[in-house]
Design an enzyme around this catalytic site. Structure first.
Site: not given
Ligand code: IFM
Length: 445
Positions: A171, A354
């Site tokens: 990210e 994710e």
């Molecule tokens: O916890 C975070 C993760 O570290 C990165 N993506 C989003 C998740 C939820 O906010």
């Protein structure tokens, strides 16, 4: 109870990869053990007012000590793969000093996965930048990109092809814009120009790291993980539609387009020349080095209208939300991927790296009945199924997260795990959602 997906879904086949994801700072704890040094997140947590409740990562889930039990849990739940990240401050605690104890930890972790039949999926940078680099400007300093490439070289030399897939960054929108432009994540700067400069150096670091990673792990896949919050117009007006389109250019395509085409989006460059980063000759070719996969992190959408004093303004929705306040809108995940496929003719294979929900259901009589999370997963797995049906090449899906953990500026207040963590006793309790995954995983063909 299992997920409601069509019996012939691609997701029902055993060769569709299912995993769980975590990140080093969020779960490891052992903040100053075995030579680990301070990261920008340790410093941010120690700065009053930055993290809810003054929480920090000193203990977190104590995964650094409990990893064998956590890997046993992943195996027992039936997942194929584990996406974890590596803490740079464990590997390089001082500039150019490589810490054997740090390498040993990830060596053991990866071997522990292989012994249990779990496929290792590594992320090299999930935001825990060594503080000594933060002191020199962090990602605003171009040199950080070169330091990242050195670190990526060292760690992939040690882990090599035992890891089957490496992502350089997690990210970069968060590590760039949220951290240097919006001031919400470490180091907490609020400056548009610096946000764009940090973003450029992150993507540069990604590109610089790839050749050594490929040389050290020639059989592994190499790629990057981007997060997307696609924008939808608040009304059908031309202004709001244009605002939503622009928001996507600035927040999504700014990160994806240079990787696939070697160019930043024109719409942003034209509208905001004053924000544009310094780009050296040859940088864009480095950013656009080929990747084997794109990891997509998806949680929610944004609804925007044309702003009076800004390019776009987010409009809160009166709609179902997770406990962190993010709208549940799975259609956006399908739209996002079909939209990418239409726009980019060289879109690599996709992994949903994710996806998940903050659902703070407590333990009652030893049970966590997190029905909202179960529904969220069901809807989003169907959204992935629908994208595949429309021709998108999606190869796997990782639930965020294996267990409750440190949720950055929200501290420990938001629980994303399919396994509950009691932060006093550190006892792990699998939630209903994990049982639903286990049922689903067992019936695949
Ligand atoms: O916890 C975070 C993760 O570290 C990165 N993506 C989003 C998740 C939820 O906010």
């Amino acid at each position: 109870m299992s997920f409601n997906l069509p019996a012939d879904s691609r997701l029902a086949r055993k060769d569709f990869l299912f995993g769980v994801a975590t990140a080093s700072f969020q779960i490891e704890g052992a903040a100053y053990e075995d030579g680990r040094t301070e990261s920008i997140w340790d410093r941010f947590c120690a700065t009053p007012g930055k993290v809810l409740g003054g929480d920090n990562g000193d203990v977190a889930c104590d995964h650094y000590h409990r990893w064998p039990q956590d890997l046993d849990m992943i195996r027992k739940l039936g997942f194929d793969a584990y996406r974890f990240s590596i803490a740079w401050p464990r590997i390089e605690p001082q500039p150019g000093v490589w810490n054997q104890a740090g390498f040993d930890f990830y060596d053991r972790l990866v071997d522990g996965m292989l012994e249990r039949g779990i496929r290792p999926v590594a992320t090299l940078y999930h935001w825990d930048l060594p503080q000594y680099l933060g002191d020199r400007g962090g990602w605003v300093n171009r040199d950080t990109a070169y330091r990242f490439a050195d670190y990526a070289d060292q760690i992939t030399r040690v882990l090599g092809d035992r890891v089957e897939s490496y992502a350089t960054l997690n990210e970069p929108w968060c590590a760039g814009f949220l951290s240097y432009r919006l001031g919400i994540h470490a180091p907490g700067l609020k400056d548009d120009r610096l946000g764009f400069q940090a973003a450029h150096h992150l993507l540069l670091g990604h590109g610089l790291a790839l050749p050594a990673m490929r040389a050290n792990a020639p059989k592994a896949d190499h790629g990057i993980v981007l997060n997307f919050t696609p924008a939808y117009p608040a009304t059908d007006s031309a202004e709001d539609r244009a605002a939503a389109d622009y928001s996507d250019e600035e927040n999504s395509h700014w990160y994806l387009q240079p990787l696939l085409t070697g160019e930043y989006p024109l719409a942003v460059r034209e509208r905001h020349p004053e924000w544009m980063p310094t780009v050296y000759p040859g940088d864009m070719e480095i950013l656009a080095r080929p990747i084997d996969f794109l990891g997509i992190n998806f949680y929610t959408r944004a609804v925007v209208k044309a702003g009076e004093h800004s390019d776009y303004e987010s409009i809160p929705q009166d709609a179902p939300k997770t406990d962190i306040g993010w709208e549940i809108y799975p259609q956006a995940l399908t739209d996002l991927m079909t939209g990418f496929k239409a726009r980019y003719d060289n879109l690599p294979p996709i992994y949903i790296s994710e996806n998940g929900a903050a659902d703070n259901t407590p333990v009652v009589d030893g049970v966590v009945d997190d029905q909202m999370r179960v529904g969220y997963y069901d809807q989003h797995l169907n959204a992935v199924h629908n994208a595949i049906e429309q021709g998108v090449d999606v190869r796997g899906y990782f639930a965020w997260s294996l267990m409750d953990n440190f949720e950055w500026a929200e501290g420990y207040s938001q629980r994303f795990g399919i396994v509950h963590v009691d932060y006093d006793s550190l006892v792990r309790t699998p939630k209903r959602s994990s049982a639903v995954f286990t049922d689903w995983l067992a019936q695949r063909r």
